[in-house]
Design a protein around this motif. Structure first.
Motif, PDB file in Angstrom:
ATOM      1  N   GLU A 173       0.840  -1.200   0.000  1.00  0.00           N
ATOM      2  CA  GLU A 173       0.000   0.000   0.000  1.00  0.00           C
ATOM      3  C   GLU A 173       0.880   1.257   0.000  1.00  0.00           C
ATOM      4  O   GLU A 173       1.985   1.246   0.538  1.00  0.00           O
ATOM      5  CB  GLU A 173      -0.901   0.021   1.242  1.00  0.00           C
ATOM      6  N   GLU A 199      -3.950   6.168   3.380  1.00  0.00           N
ATOM      7  CA  GLU A 199      -3.679   5.188   2.313  1.00  0.00           C
ATOM      8  C   GLU A 199      -4.328   5.675   1.019  1.00  0.00           C
ATOM      9  O   GLU A 199      -5.526   5.921   0.985  1.00  0.00           O
ATOM     10  CB  GLU A 199      -4.289   3.846   2.736  1.00  0.00           C
ATOM     11  N   ASN A 202      -3.629   0.713  -3.194  1.00  0.00           N
ATOM     12  CA  ASN A 202      -3.367  -0.654  -2.743  1.00  0.00           C
ATOM     13  C   ASN A 202      -3.081  -1.510  -3.971  1.00  0.00           C
ATOM     14  O   ASN A 202      -3.882  -1.554  -4.899  1.00  0.00           O
ATOM     15  CB  ASN A 202      -4.628  -1.166  -2.032  1.00  0.00           C
TER      16      ASN A 202
END
Ligand code: ATP
Ligand code: MG
Ligand code: MG
Ligand code: MG
Length: 468
Positions: A173, A199, A202
């Motif tokens: 990630e 984040e 991914n």
């Protein structure tokens, strides 16, 4: 400053140049996939391409995929309004390889796009790898990420699964550090859920398939599946850590503020955020053929709609509000998703009808909720019986009651709620068994359960009104 629509084009064009087919988003209701309630990621429409059951005439694809996370393994419903980065509906940008390229190409693609095309400073980026994945670790190192910012993670956060079954694999990630002025810590730290380190992408190394009995097999081919949240990238490219401050979400929040004559940034701020989010998920679900009902997908839709309606009510709205916001959504997203145009009238009618019906009981339900809280000691939970009454008589889905209580720092006694539910079922069964027609009547009960008590109350309320 790039808009959300600019970001979508940059992403798709970048991967098209790298030999990827631009494939349209699939609907939110997965075709032929009973294991999944709603499409929750870009890989869903390609699930069978990873397992080898299906093959297409391309080995590389790129998409902007509509996603809903409001149930099942990935459920962000309770995060909405409380974190800066979660929606129930969002768009996931992705690139896919079906047995074509693997880690050694996927990692440089991601890095190149993020640092050169989106111009994000590498100093602000962190990466994570699955704790045993030395290969991914080395690839990040080779690209120039300092070892202090490659974090090994041993939890399921770095082993991606769509749901309890299906293709899956270790992942890496990419996180962006929004800076010290926000609370939060890097991935893997106790403060990782803050809104400082977010984040954005991914990258999954699809190499396993998980089965219902818990076993897992290695897939014949190694594939790539990636997901980047467009709203999160829009936020950072627009200089904020808050998805709700981006161009698109802000336009919806302002529509909500206009329709309720309230301040978008005032004390009702959270209400506007929830309304803007839920407007998107409900509208897109209706456009994809889901209608509010009392079970399955339709009940999840109803729960989201009613939640939004309570938030509108908290802003002082006397008349239905949600349907009036649909034009703003169509203005923002209708060009990229023409199904919104096609379904606009249906979305507006459905929202208006549901809000009109729910308003008949919402006031009384909220009053009951307040009355119940009056005598409760500090920290005590709302008795399950009360939550059940709200559900059964006033049409309050349990999570709506929980959402309302969260603002007051309280919880529901869910065990008590389940007990009341079980008692009601038992009572109904007992009543019918006395009549000597148990079998048929159990069937009736199931229908009543499916249709839900709220429908009956709606009927009662209308009848009552007609009688006075
Ligand atoms: P988080 O840990 O922040 O909850 P995730 O690991 O659950 O995210 P993935 O399943 O990896 O998310 O999905 C791929 C990408 O989609 C994420 O990197 C993120 O950019 C975006 N994303 C995931 N969930 C949401 C959401 N609820 N709202 C907006 N974007 C999301
Ligand atoms: Mg998540
Ligand atoms: Mg995560
Ligand atoms: Mg993730």
């Amino acid at each position: 400053m790039p808009t959300l629509n600019d970001i979508r084009s940059t992403f798709l064009n970048y991967f098209a140049k790298q030999g990827h087919e631009i494939v349209p988003s699939s609907p939110l209701v997965p075709r032929n996939d009973p294991t999944l309630m709603f499409t929750n990621s870009g890989m869903v429409q390609f699930k069978n391409c990873f397992t080898g059951v299906e093959s297409r005439d391309y080995k590389r694809a790129t998409t902007a995929q509509k996603c809903v996370r409001a149930g099942g393994k990935h459920n962000d419903l309770d995060n909405v309004g409380y974190t800066a980065r979660h929606h129930t509906f969002f768009e996931m940008l992705g690139n896919f390889s079906f047995g074509d390229y693997f880690k050694a190409e996927a990692i440089p693609f991601a890095w190149d796009l993020v640092t050169k095309h989106f111009d994000i400073s590498p100093e602000r980026l962190y990466t994570t790898v699955y704790h045993t994945d030395d290969e991914a670790y080395e690839l990040w190192k080779k690209i120039g990420v300092p070892e202090s910012r490659i974090i090994r993670i041993a939890t399921s956060d770095n082993f991606w699964q769509m749901g309890p079954t299906g293709p899956c694999g270790p992942c890496t990630e990419i996180f962006f550090d929004h800076g010290e002025k926000f609370w939060g810590g890097p991935p893997g730290s106790p403060e990782e859920d803050g809104d400082r380190f977010i984040e954005i992408w991914n990258v999954v190394f699809m190499q396993n398939e998980q089965f219902e009995d818990g076993s897992m097999r290695a897939l014949d081919m190694q594939s790539i599946d990636t997901g980047m949240g467009i709203e999160r990238v829009a936020a950072l490219l627009q200089g904020t850590n808050d998805n709700y401050a981006t161009d698109l979400m802000r336009a919806l929040i302002e529509a909500s503020a206009d329709a309720t004559s309230s301040d978008p940034d005032g004390p009702g701020k959270t209400h506007h955020r929830v309304i803007a989010d839920h407007l998107r998920s409900t509208s897109f679900l209706i456009a994809d053929g889901v209608m509010p009902s009392n079970d399955g997908r339709g009940y999840v839709l109803r729960r989201i709609m009613r939640r939004a309606m309570r938030h509108a009510h908290m802003l002082g709205a006397k008349d239905p509000v949600m349907y009036r916001l649909v034009p703003a959504l169509v203005r923002q997203m209708g060009a990229a998703y023409p199904e919104l145009h096609r379904a606009q009238a249906l979305i507006e009618e459905t929202l208006k009808l549901e809000e009109t019906r729910f308003k008949q009981t919402l006031d009384r339900g909220l009053k009951l909720l307040d009355d119940e809280l009056v005598g409760l000691g500090e920290g005590a939970k709302l008795p399950g019986e009360a939550a059940f009454k709200l559900y059964d008589t006033y049409g309050f889905p349990l999570d709506l009651t929980q959402d309302a209580l969260r603002e007051r720092g309280r919880e529901v006694d869910t065990e008590g709620f389940d007990k009341s539910m079980a008692e009601q079922k038992a009572k109904a069964r007992a009543a019918w068994s006395g009549s000597g027609e148990a079998a048929d009547l159990t069937l009736w009960y199931d229908i009543a359960e499916e249709k839900g008590a709220t429908d009956f109350l709606g009927y009662d309320a209308e009848t009552a009104e007609a009688q006075i």
